[in-house]
Design a protein around this motif. Structure first.
Motif, PDB file in Angstrom:
ATOM      1  N   ARG A 274      54.559  23.897 -30.013  1.00 41.29           N
ATOM      2  CA  ARG A 274      53.996  24.054 -28.654  1.00 41.29           C
ATOM      3  C   ARG A 274      52.538  24.485 -28.722  1.00 41.29           C
ATOM      4  O   ARG A 274      51.693  23.983 -27.984  1.00 41.29           O
ATOM      5  CB  ARG A 274      54.794  25.070 -27.862  1.00 41.29           C
ATOM      6  CG  ARG A 274      56.188  24.585 -27.487  1.00 41.29           C
ATOM      7  CD  ARG A 274      56.935  25.614 -26.745  1.00 41.29           C
ATOM      8  NE  ARG A 274      56.392  25.659 -25.381  1.00 41.29           N
ATOM      9  CZ  ARG A 274      56.813  26.456 -24.448  1.00 41.29           C
ATOM     10  NH1 ARG A 274      57.790  27.323 -24.699  1.00 41.29           N
ATOM     11  NH2 ARG A 274      56.296  26.438 -23.243  1.00 41.29           N
ATOM     12  N   ALA A 275      52.236  25.438 -29.605  1.00 42.32           N
ATOM     13  CA  ALA A 275      50.865  25.927 -29.744  1.00 42.32           C
ATOM     14  C   ALA A 275      49.933  24.820 -30.234  1.00 42.32           C
ATOM     15  O   ALA A 275      48.804  24.695 -29.751  1.00 42.32           O
ATOM     16  CB  ALA A 275      50.819  27.115 -30.700  1.00 42.32           C
ATOM     17  N   LEU A 276      50.405  24.000 -31.176  1.00 44.58           N
ATOM     18  CA  LEU A 276      49.585  22.905 -31.687  1.00 44.58           C
ATOM     19  C   LEU A 276      49.286  21.878 -30.590  1.00 44.58           C
ATOM     20  O   LEU A 276      48.140  21.443 -30.435  1.00 44.58           O
ATOM     21  CB  LEU A 276      50.262  22.238 -32.879  1.00 44.58           C
ATOM     22  CG  LEU A 276      50.283  23.053 -34.170  1.00 44.58           C
ATOM     23  CD1 LEU A 276      51.261  22.444 -35.176  1.00 44.58           C
ATOM     24  CD2 LEU A 276      48.884  23.144 -34.763  1.00 44.58           C
ATOM     25  N   TYR A 277      50.311  21.490 -29.838  1.00 43.49           N
ATOM     26  CA  TYR A 277      50.078  20.540 -28.750  1.00 43.49           C
ATOM     27  C   TYR A 277      49.215  21.159 -27.644  1.00 43.49           C
ATOM     28  O   TYR A 277      48.342  20.492 -27.098  1.00 43.49           O
ATOM     29  CB  TYR A 277      51.400  20.025 -28.164  1.00 43.49           C
ATOM     30  CG  TYR A 277      51.981  18.878 -28.951  1.00 43.49           C
ATOM     31  CD1 TYR A 277      51.339  17.644 -29.005  1.00 43.49           C
ATOM     32  CD2 TYR A 277      53.175  19.028 -29.638  1.00 43.49           C
ATOM     33  CE1 TYR A 277      51.870  16.587 -29.734  1.00 43.49           C
ATOM     34  CE2 TYR A 277      53.706  17.971 -30.365  1.00 43.49           C
ATOM     35  CZ  TYR A 277      53.053  16.761 -30.413  1.00 43.49           C
ATOM     36  OH  TYR A 277      53.577  15.719 -31.135  1.00 43.49           O
ATOM     37  N   GLY A 278      49.443  22.406 -27.335  1.00 43.92           N
ATOM     38  CA  GLY A 278      48.637  23.069 -26.314  1.00 43.92           C
ATOM     39  C   GLY A 278      47.173  23.174 -26.715  1.00 43.92           C
ATOM     40  O   GLY A 278      46.274  22.867 -25.921  1.00 43.92           O
ATOM     41  N   ALA A 279      46.926  23.592 -27.950  1.00 44.98           N
ATOM     42  CA  ALA A 279      45.547  23.700 -28.432  1.00 44.98           C
ATOM     43  C   ALA A 279      44.898  22.320 -28.506  1.00 44.98           C
ATOM     44  O   ALA A 279      43.721  22.153 -28.145  1.00 44.98           O
ATOM     45  CB  ALA A 279      45.514  24.382 -29.796  1.00 44.98           C
ATOM     46  N   GLY A 280      45.663  21.331 -28.958  1.00 46.39           N
ATOM     47  CA  GLY A 280      45.136  19.963 -29.008  1.00 46.39           C
ATOM     48  C   GLY A 280      44.768  19.455 -27.624  1.00 46.39           C
ATOM     49  O   GLY A 280      43.722  18.825 -27.441  1.00 46.39           O
ATOM     50  N   ALA A 281      45.629  19.731 -26.645  1.00 45.83           N
ATOM     51  CA  ALA A 281      45.352  19.296 -25.270  1.00 45.83           C
ATOM     52  C   ALA A 281      44.086  19.974 -24.733  1.00 45.83           C
ATOM     53  O   ALA A 281      43.274  19.334 -24.057  1.00 45.83           O
ATOM     54  CB  ALA A 281      46.543  19.587 -24.367  1.00 45.83           C
ATOM     55  N   LEU A 282      43.906  21.246 -25.044  1.00 44.41           N
ATOM     56  CA  LEU A 282      42.689  21.949 -24.591  1.00 44.41           C
ATOM     57  C   LEU A 282      41.430  21.370 -25.243  1.00 44.41           C
ATOM     58  O   LEU A 282      40.405  21.193 -24.573  1.00 44.41           O
ATOM     59  CB  LEU A 282      42.795  23.444 -24.897  1.00 44.41           C
ATOM     60  CG  LEU A 282      43.732  24.240 -24.004  1.00 44.41           C
ATOM     61  CD1 LEU A 282      43.857  25.678 -24.509  1.00 44.41           C
ATOM     62  CD2 LEU A 282      43.239  24.225 -22.566  1.00 44.41           C
ATOM     63  N   LEU A 283      41.519  21.073 -26.523  1.00 48.54           N
ATOM     64  CA  LEU A 283      40.362  20.483 -27.202  1.00 48.54           C
ATOM     65  C   LEU A 283      40.039  19.108 -26.632  1.00 48.54           C
ATOM     66  O   LEU A 283      38.866  18.777 -26.407  1.00 48.54           O
ATOM     67  CB  LEU A 283      40.630  20.386 -28.705  1.00 48.54           C
ATOM     68  CG  LEU A 283      40.568  21.709 -29.461  1.00 48.54           C
ATOM     69  CD1 LEU A 283      41.193  21.572 -30.841  1.00 48.54           C
ATOM     70  CD2 LEU A 283      39.131  22.190 -29.568  1.00 48.54           C
ATOM     71  N   LEU A 284      41.063  18.312 -26.388  1.00 39.77           N
ATOM     72  CA  LEU A 284      40.835  16.989 -25.821  1.00 39.77           C
ATOM     73  C   LEU A 284      40.328  17.090 -24.381  1.00 39.77           C
ATOM     74  O   LEU A 284      39.511  16.264 -23.946  1.00 39.77           O
ATOM     75  CB  LEU A 284      42.091  16.141 -25.926  1.00 39.77           C
ATOM     76  CG  LEU A 284      42.390  15.697 -27.371  1.00 39.77           C
ATOM     77  CD1 LEU A 284      43.836  15.278 -27.527  1.00 39.77           C
ATOM     78  CD2 LEU A 284      41.447  14.582 -27.790  1.00 39.77           C
ATOM     79  N   ALA A 285      40.765  18.088 -23.658  1.00 37.29           N
ATOM     80  CA  ALA A 285      40.205  18.316 -22.321  1.00 37.29           C
ATOM     81  C   ALA A 285      38.725  18.694 -22.432  1.00 37.29           C
ATOM     82  O   ALA A 285      37.927  18.386 -21.543  1.00 37.29           O
ATOM     83  CB  ALA A 285      40.986  19.406 -21.591  1.00 37.29           C
ATOM     84  N   GLY A 286      38.359  19.336 -23.547  1.00 31.94           N
ATOM     85  CA  GLY A 286      36.959  19.638 -23.806  1.00 31.94           C
ATOM     86  C   GLY A 286      36.105  18.385 -23.915  1.00 31.94           C
ATOM     87  O   GLY A 286      34.917  18.401 -23.578  1.00 31.94           O
ATOM     88  N   VAL A 287      36.705  17.283 -24.380  1.00 34.83           N
ATOM     89  CA  VAL A 287      35.986  16.005 -24.415  1.00 34.83           C
ATOM     90  C   VAL A 287      35.562  15.613 -23.002  1.00 34.83           C
ATOM     91  O   VAL A 287      34.428  15.206 -22.768  1.00 34.83           O
ATOM     92  CB  VAL A 287      36.861  14.897 -25.054  1.00 34.83           C
ATOM     93  CG1 VAL A 287      36.223  13.523 -24.888  1.00 34.83           C
ATOM     94  CG2 VAL A 287      37.132  15.198 -26.525  1.00 34.83           C
ATOM     95  N   PHE A 288      36.498  15.754 -22.053  1.00 37.14           N
ATOM     96  CA  PHE A 288      36.174  15.458 -20.652  1.00 37.14           C
ATOM     97  C   PHE A 288      35.108  16.406 -20.120  1.00 37.14           C
ATOM     98  O   PHE A 288      34.175  15.983 -19.431  1.00 37.14           O
ATOM     99  CB  PHE A 288      37.415  15.566 -19.761  1.00 37.14           C
ATOM    100  CG  PHE A 288      38.270  14.343 -19.744  1.00 37.14           C
ATOM    101  CD1 PHE A 288      37.754  13.109 -19.406  1.00 37.14           C
ATOM    102  CD2 PHE A 288      39.609  14.435 -20.046  1.00 37.14           C
ATOM    103  CE1 PHE A 288      38.541  11.974 -19.377  1.00 37.14           C
ATOM    104  CE2 PHE A 288      40.418  13.317 -20.023  1.00 37.14           C
ATOM    105  CZ  PHE A 288      39.883  12.078 -19.696  1.00 37.14           C
TER     106      PHE A 288
ATOM    107  N   ARG B 153      31.337  16.840 -28.525  1.00 36.81           N
ATOM    108  CA  ARG B 153      32.434  16.049 -27.976  1.00 36.81           C
ATOM    109  C   ARG B 153      33.257  15.405 -29.092  1.00 36.81           C
ATOM    110  O   ARG B 153      34.483  15.414 -29.042  1.00 36.81           O
ATOM    111  CB  ARG B 153      31.850  14.996 -27.039  1.00 36.81           C
ATOM    112  CG  ARG B 153      32.862  14.104 -26.404  1.00 36.81           C
ATOM    113  CD  ARG B 153      32.270  13.231 -25.350  1.00 36.81           C
ATOM    114  NE  ARG B 153      31.327  12.253 -25.886  1.00 36.81           N
ATOM    115  CZ  ARG B 153      30.895  11.218 -25.202  1.00 36.81           C
ATOM    116  NH1 ARG B 153      31.283  11.023 -23.946  1.00 36.81           N
ATOM    117  NH2 ARG B 153      30.048  10.374 -25.734  1.00 36.81           N
ATOM    118  N   VAL B 154      32.595  14.867 -30.096  1.00 33.74           N
ATOM    119  CA  VAL B 154      33.306  14.262 -31.222  1.00 33.74           C
ATOM    120  C   VAL B 154      34.130  15.319 -31.946  1.00 33.74           C
ATOM    121  O   VAL B 154      35.290  15.073 -32.323  1.00 33.74           O
ATOM    122  CB  VAL B 154      32.330  13.560 -32.188  1.00 33.74           C
ATOM    123  CG1 VAL B 154      33.022  13.148 -33.475  1.00 33.74           C
ATOM    124  CG2 VAL B 154      31.705  12.347 -31.522  1.00 33.74           C
TER     125      VAL B 154
END
Length: 151
Positions: free
Chosen positions: A78-92, A132-133
């Motif tokens: 859960r933590a890995l997916y949550g952190a990944g989602a936050l980082l990818l939201a950082g792209v936006f 962003r990258v």
């Protein structure tokens, strides 16, 4: 169902990370090498195409990763997916908040009388694209690790 969502999250984040990497390795050197006469038109041409792929892939990745973080059992996954989602939201966030205004400034450059800071715009865009990258690559890696841990 969760396995399919995991696959979708990893695939979409990898596609977004790949599109960002192409921007870094191929498009950025091209744009930085152009004279002012060709820069605005080429930048607009490229953005019109990349802005169709990368936001879609990133959006699917963010939504699928956030859904997995909310529904999966196991703290690490859960933590890995949550952190990944936050980082990818950082792209936006970087795309809309920092690069969008720079791109808008580039579109209105008058090639016969360029802004005094037009080179500075390119360098600012480059620096924010690096950020962003980094967000995109880190988010995709976390999704891959989460998938590996959950198997």
């Amino acid at each position: 169902m969760l396995e399919a969502l995991m696959s979708i999250s990893v695939l979409s984040s990898a596609m977004a990370a790949g599109a960002l990497l192409v921007g870094l390795v191929v498009i950025l050197p091209l744009l930085l090498s152009l004279p002012v006469e060709r820069y605005p038109e080429t930048n607009t041409f490229i953005l019109a195409r990349m802005d169709k792929l990368m936001p879609l892939c990133t959006g699917v990745a963010v939504l699928s990763g956030a859904a997995l973080a909310a529904t999966l059992e196991g703290t690490a996954v859960r933590a890995l997916y949550g952190a990944g989602a936050l980082l990818l939201a950082g792209v936006f966030a970087v795309s809309l908040g920092m690069l969008g205004p720079i791109n808008a400034s580039v579109r209105v450059i008058e090639v016969d009388r360029p802004r005094a800071d037009w080179q500075e715009l390119r360098l600012r865009w480059r620096n924010w694209h690096f950020v962003r990258v980094g967000f995109g690559q880190a988010g995709a890696i976390l999704y891959g690790v989460a998938l590996g841990v959950s198997i």
